[in-house]
Design a protein around this motif. Structure first.
Motif, mmCIF file in Angstrom:
data_model
loop_
_atom_site.group_PDB
_atom_site.id
_atom_site.type_symbol
_atom_site.label_atom_id
_atom_site.label_comp_id
_atom_site.label_asym_id
_atom_site.label_seq_id
_atom_site.Cartn_x
_atom_site.Cartn_y
_atom_site.Cartn_z
ATOM 1 N N SER A 297 0.835 -1.215 0.000
ATOM 2 C CA SER A 297 0.000 0.000 0.000
ATOM 3 C C SER A 297 0.866 1.259 0.000
ATOM 4 O O SER A 297 0.560 2.245 -0.690
ATOM 5 C CB SER A 297 -0.935 0.006 1.207
ATOM 6 O OG SER A 297 -0.198 -0.074 2.416
ATOM 7 N N GLU A 298 1.992 1.235 0.772
ATOM 8 C CA GLU A 298 2.885 2.395 0.811
ATOM 9 C C GLU A 298 3.576 2.601 -0.528
ATOM 10 O O GLU A 298 3.730 3.736 -1.007
ATOM 11 C CB GLU A 298 3.931 2.204 1.915
ATOM 12 C CG GLU A 298 3.350 2.153 3.320
ATOM 13 C CD GLU A 298 4.391 1.766 4.369
ATOM 14 O OE1 GLU A 298 4.247 2.213 5.519
ATOM 15 O OE2 GLU A 298 5.338 1.040 4.019
ATOM 16 N N ALA A 299 3.997 1.512 -1.161
ATOM 17 C CA ALA A 299 4.652 1.608 -2.463
ATOM 18 C C ALA A 299 3.706 2.158 -3.514
ATOM 19 O O ALA A 299 4.092 2.989 -4.353
ATOM 20 C CB ALA A 299 5.156 0.230 -2.875
ATOM 21 N N GLN A 300 2.456 1.707 -3.497
ATOM 22 C CA GLN A 300 1.475 2.197 -4.467
ATOM 23 C C GLN A 300 1.269 3.701 -4.331
ATOM 24 O O GLN A 300 1.207 4.426 -5.323
ATOM 25 C CB GLN A 300 0.147 1.453 -4.291
ATOM 26 C CG GLN A 300 0.182 0.013 -4.770
ATOM 27 C CD GLN A 300 -1.098 -0.735 -4.457
ATOM 28 O OE1 GLN A 300 -1.655 -0.613 -3.361
ATOM 29 N NE2 GLN A 300 -1.573 -1.528 -5.404
ATOM 30 N N GLN A 301 1.180 4.184 -3.103
ATOM 31 C CA GLN A 301 1.000 5.614 -2.877
ATOM 32 C C GLN A 301 2.222 6.409 -3.340
ATOM 33 O O GLN A 301 2.092 7.483 -3.944
ATOM 34 C CB GLN A 301 0.738 5.875 -1.391
ATOM 35 C CG GLN A 301 -0.597 5.340 -0.892
ATOM 36 C CD GLN A 301 -0.770 5.507 0.599
ATOM 37 O OE1 GLN A 301 0.064 6.111 1.265
ATOM 38 N NE2 GLN A 301 -1.849 4.970 1.141
ATOM 39 N N LYS A 302 3.413 5.866 -3.080
ATOM 40 C CA LYS A 302 4.637 6.551 -3.463
ATOM 41 C C LYS A 302 4.767 6.639 -4.980
ATOM 42 O O LYS A 302 5.179 7.675 -5.524
ATOM 43 C CB LYS A 302 5.830 5.813 -2.863
ATOM 44 C CG LYS A 302 7.082 6.660 -2.729
ATOM 45 C CD LYS A 302 8.102 6.000 -1.819
ATOM 46 C CE LYS A 302 9.301 6.921 -1.596
ATOM 47 N NZ LYS A 302 10.295 6.316 -0.659
ATOM 48 N N LEU A 303 4.429 5.551 -5.680
ATOM 49 C CA LEU A 303 4.483 5.553 -7.141
ATOM 50 C C LEU A 303 3.447 6.502 -7.730
ATOM 51 O O LEU A 303 3.706 7.204 -8.710
ATOM 52 C CB LEU A 303 4.267 4.138 -7.667
ATOM 53 C CG LEU A 303 5.386 3.134 -7.381
ATOM 54 C CD1 LEU A 303 4.955 1.729 -7.769
ATOM 55 C CD2 LEU A 303 6.672 3.519 -8.103
ATOM 56 N N GLN A 304 2.273 6.514 -7.135
ATOM 57 C CA GLN A 304 1.196 7.374 -7.635
ATOM 58 C C GLN A 304 1.577 8.850 -7.521
ATOM 59 O O GLN A 304 1.236 9.659 -8.389
ATOM 60 C CB GLN A 304 -0.087 7.099 -6.854
ATOM 61 C CG GLN A 304 -1.310 7.822 -7.398
ATOM 62 C CD GLN A 304 -2.569 7.466 -6.633
ATOM 63 O OE1 GLN A 304 -2.510 6.870 -5.567
ATOM 64 N NE2 GLN A 304 -3.711 7.821 -7.175
ATOM 65 N N LYS A 305 2.307 9.217 -6.465
ATOM 66 C CA LYS A 305 2.692 10.616 -6.264
ATOM 67 C C LYS A 305 3.600 11.135 -7.374
ATOM 68 O O LYS A 305 3.575 12.328 -7.702
ATOM 69 C CB LYS A 305 3.383 10.770 -4.908
ATOM 70 C CG LYS A 305 2.416 10.753 -3.728
ATOM 71 C CD LYS A 305 3.161 10.967 -2.416
ATOM 72 C CE LYS A 305 2.190 10.952 -1.247
ATOM 73 N NZ LYS A 305 2.894 11.138 0.056
#
Length: 274
Positions: free
Chosen positions: A195-203
């Motif tokens: 979940s943290e990786a997905q948010q970081k990539l989305q940013k």
């Protein structure tokens, strides 16, 4: 001269002629309102539209003519529930009151669905492509977005141009998101939870595509182990493939001789030894 005009306008004859003219005009208005116009527009006449759907076109036309109505085939389309040349819809609808000689528009079933050639909508804007397909009697299916320079431009279509297809066929489109030139640095996501990786990539404007799970004894579940492509920078909007850890399901034997189920961390007595 003035004395003559005054004599005419003040004479009894003038008033009689004037009154007669007004009375005649009023009479003509009454006749027009009560007799002439109603006769012209069939004011007191009305017909109930019969239901001519689900019968053959010949029968429908004959029935409408019997009722004093006209008919016209407005559209032909395919409906497998009815035979060919059967009426499947009408306007005005059955039971409506209309004037005599009114035209009834009929939708008639065809034996097979009409076909069209697929137009070439590649390089058109999404809006123009949609209008073009609709004009040909086609519909848009799935729309996917890919990184390319010009935003909302059609990159690909699922059916090649000039292909003959039935009307109503769905055409899938790949559309540009307008992010085709800007480069971004892939953030360090190894060791992060999914979940943290997905948010970081989305940013930073990157997407998550395929996720492959890999069993690991050393790493907690749902942690990023690896990703593809392994590049420092990629085009913004790029889709990454992730490798994510999952619980290790192998059973191990402890020093005490018990079998440890690593999926639940519960020691189970070993019944296989004497």
């Amino acid at each position: 001269m003035m004395s003559k005009l005054k004599k005419i306008f003040t004479s009894k004859t003038f008033y009689i002629i004037g009154a007669s003219t007004i009375a005649l005009g009023a009479l003509l208005l009454i006749l027009a309102d009560t007799i002439i116009m109603p006769a012209y527009t069939n004011y007191d006449e009305g017909l109930t539209v019969p239901d001519v759907s689900q019968i053959s076109l010949d029968e429908a036309q004959e029935q409408l003519e019997t009722y004093g109505l006209r008919s016209e085939v407005a559209e032909r389309r395919s409906n497998t529930a009815y035979p060919a040349d059967y009426v499947i819809d009408q306007t005005p609808s059955p039971a409506e009151i209309v004037k005599p000689n009114r035209k009834i528009y009929l939708t008639v079933n065809t034996e097979s669905n009409p076909t069209v050639k697929v137009p070439d909508v590649v390089n058109l804007s999404y809006r123009n492509a949609r209008l073009q397909l609709q004009n040909y009697g086609l519909d848009i299916g799935t729309v996917s977005y890919e990184s390319s320079r010009f935003k909302n431009r059609v990159l690909r279509q699922s059916i090649d141009p000039e292909t003959v297809v039935p009307k109503g066929t769905l055409i899938d489109l790949a559309v540009s998101d307008g992010l085709g030139e800007k480069m971004v640095t892939i953030p360090n996501i190894r060791g992060l939870r999914l979940s943290e990786a997905q948010q970081k990539l989305q940013k930073v404007g990157l997407r998550v595509g395929e996720i492959r799970f890999k069993s690991s004894k050393e790493v907690d579940p749902n942690v990023i182990l690896d990703y593809q492509p392994k590049k420092k920078q990629v085009v913004i909007g790029k889709t990454l493939k992730l490798v994510v850890s999952e619980r290790h399901n192998l059973k191990e034997e402890s020093e005490s001789g018990a079998i440890i189920d690593t999926t639940q961390n519960i020691a189970v007595p070993d019944t296989t030894k004497n």
